[in-house]
Design an enzyme around this catalytic site. Structure first.
Site, PDB file in Angstrom:
ATOM      1  N   CYS A  95     -35.232 -17.764  24.742  1.00 16.09           N
ATOM      2  CA  CYS A  95     -35.843 -16.431  24.840  1.00 16.09           C
ATOM      3  C   CYS A  95     -37.206 -16.475  24.164  1.00 16.09           C
ATOM      4  O   CYS A  95     -37.330 -17.008  23.060  1.00 16.09           O
ATOM      5  CB  CYS A  95     -34.944 -15.404  24.148  1.00 16.09           C
ATOM      6  SG  CYS A  95     -35.609 -13.731  24.200  1.00 16.09           S
ATOM      7  N   HIS A 128     -30.370 -11.973  31.850  1.00 15.18           N
ATOM      8  CA  HIS A 128     -31.020 -12.090  30.539  1.00 15.18           C
ATOM      9  C   HIS A 128     -32.057 -10.972  30.369  1.00 15.18           C
ATOM     10  O   HIS A 128     -32.103 -10.312  29.327  1.00 15.18           O
ATOM     11  CB  HIS A 128     -31.673 -13.475  30.412  1.00 15.18           C
ATOM     12  CG  HIS A 128     -32.391 -13.702  29.128  1.00 15.18           C
ATOM     13  ND1 HIS A 128     -31.922 -14.554  28.151  1.00 15.18           N
ATOM     14  CD2 HIS A 128     -33.542 -13.167  28.630  1.00 15.18           C
ATOM     15  CE1 HIS A 128     -32.761 -14.536  27.126  1.00 15.18           C
ATOM     16  NE2 HIS A 128     -33.755 -13.703  27.388  1.00 15.18           N
ATOM     17  N   GLU A 129     -32.886 -10.762  31.394  1.00 16.38           N
ATOM     18  CA  GLU A 129     -33.933  -9.730  31.296  1.00 16.38           C
ATOM     19  C   GLU A 129     -33.324  -8.330  31.306  1.00 16.38           C
ATOM     20  O   GLU A 129     -33.803  -7.433  30.613  1.00 16.38           O
ATOM     21  CB  GLU A 129     -34.947  -9.888  32.439  1.00 16.38           C
ATOM     22  CG  GLU A 129     -35.673 -11.228  32.459  1.00 16.38           C
ATOM     23  CD  GLU A 129     -36.283 -11.609  31.126  1.00 16.38           C
ATOM     24  OE1 GLU A 129     -36.731 -10.712  30.388  1.00 16.38           O
ATOM     25  OE2 GLU A 129     -36.283 -12.811  30.813  1.00 16.38           O
ATOM     26  N   HIS A 164     -32.384  -7.278  28.008  1.00 16.47           N
ATOM     27  CA  HIS A 164     -33.508  -6.802  27.189  1.00 16.47           C
ATOM     28  C   HIS A 164     -33.755  -5.302  27.391  1.00 16.47           C
ATOM     29  O   HIS A 164     -34.043  -4.597  26.426  1.00 16.47           O
ATOM     30  CB  HIS A 164     -34.797  -7.559  27.527  1.00 16.47           C
ATOM     31  CG  HIS A 164     -34.950  -8.870  26.821  1.00 16.47           C
ATOM     32  ND1 HIS A 164     -34.946  -8.986  25.451  1.00 16.47           N
ATOM     33  CD2 HIS A 164     -35.127 -10.125  27.292  1.00 16.47           C
ATOM     34  CE1 HIS A 164     -35.115 -10.256  25.110  1.00 16.47           C
ATOM     35  NE2 HIS A 164     -35.225 -10.979  26.212  1.00 16.47           N
TER      36      HIS A 164
HETATM   37 ZN    ZN Z   1     -35.415 -13.026  26.307  1.00 12.97          ZN
END
Ligand code: ZN
Length: 207
Positions: A102, A144-145, A148
């Site tokens: 990340c 993953h995004e 966020h």
């Molecule tokens: Zn990340």
């Protein structure tokens, strides 16, 4: 313009994001800035909270993984991809292990288990509403995004034991001790620019 990437510990990474109501010049500029920042840091995905913004938005460019994607018989969508107001409809298929990193947690890679298929609804760069299924690497990057924009980091998927092993390194990162090759930001220190390589010309850092 390249923006500093917020490091682990920055409040922005944990704050809830807010849906984008309409297209605007400032949204266009934000998307350009996010792409420049992602490319500048050699990332393949970047979410708005990583540059201190609260919009529900992330960008992805997996061009560098084209061979892997096509080797698995998948069609590579046009890159980059813009995801505005994404909603995860479903995560399904089989569990899959993949080593994730990340940009907000430099130099740490850990295996994260996720489902290998997703169904996502979002607005694309033209503000067209889409519901699509993704699998493989693209699903992984989007998950993953997506995390966020929900205030979640990949560390949250690790066992407490694993996080304990990483504790010292994670503390260092959140205090700004990293060797990231791109500008980073902590709430306490503000922007930290990468150290110049010794063999580079002296002069102002242009970022
Ligand atoms: Zn990340």
């Amino acid at each position: 313009m390249i923006q500093p990437i917020h490091l682990l510990g920055s409040a922005s990474l944990r704050n809830p994001t807010i849906p984008i109501e309409q297209d605007s010049p400032s949204l266009r500029q934000l998307i350009v800035d996010m792409l420049e920042t992602m490319y500048g840091a050699r990332g393949i995905g970047l979410a708005a909270p990583q540059i201190g913004r609260s919009e529900r938005l992330f960008v992805v460019d997996v061009s560098s993984m084209q061979e892997d994607i096509e080797a698995n018989g998948r069609i590579m969508p046009d890159q980059p991809m813009i995801f505005i107001n994404p909603i995860m409809e479903n995560e399904y298929g089989d569990e899959d292990d993949f080593e994730e990193g990340c940009l907000s947690i430099p130099d740490i890679q850990e295996i994260v288990v996720r489902m290998d298929k997703i169904k996502l609804t979002y607005l694309d760069a033209d503000f067209t509403r889409r519901t699509e299924n993704f699998s493989g690497i693209l699903a992984r990057v989007i998950q993953h995004e997506y995390d966020h924009v929900e205030g979640i980091l990949f560390l949250d998927h690790l066992t407490a034991f694993k996080r304990r092993l990483l504790k010292r390194r994670l503390n260092d990162i959140s205090e700004g001790f990293t060797e990231a090759e791109y500008p980073v930001y902590t709430d306490e220190l503000g922007v930290i620019y990468p150290a110049l390589e010794e063999d580079e010309d002296e002069g102002p850092v242009r970022l």
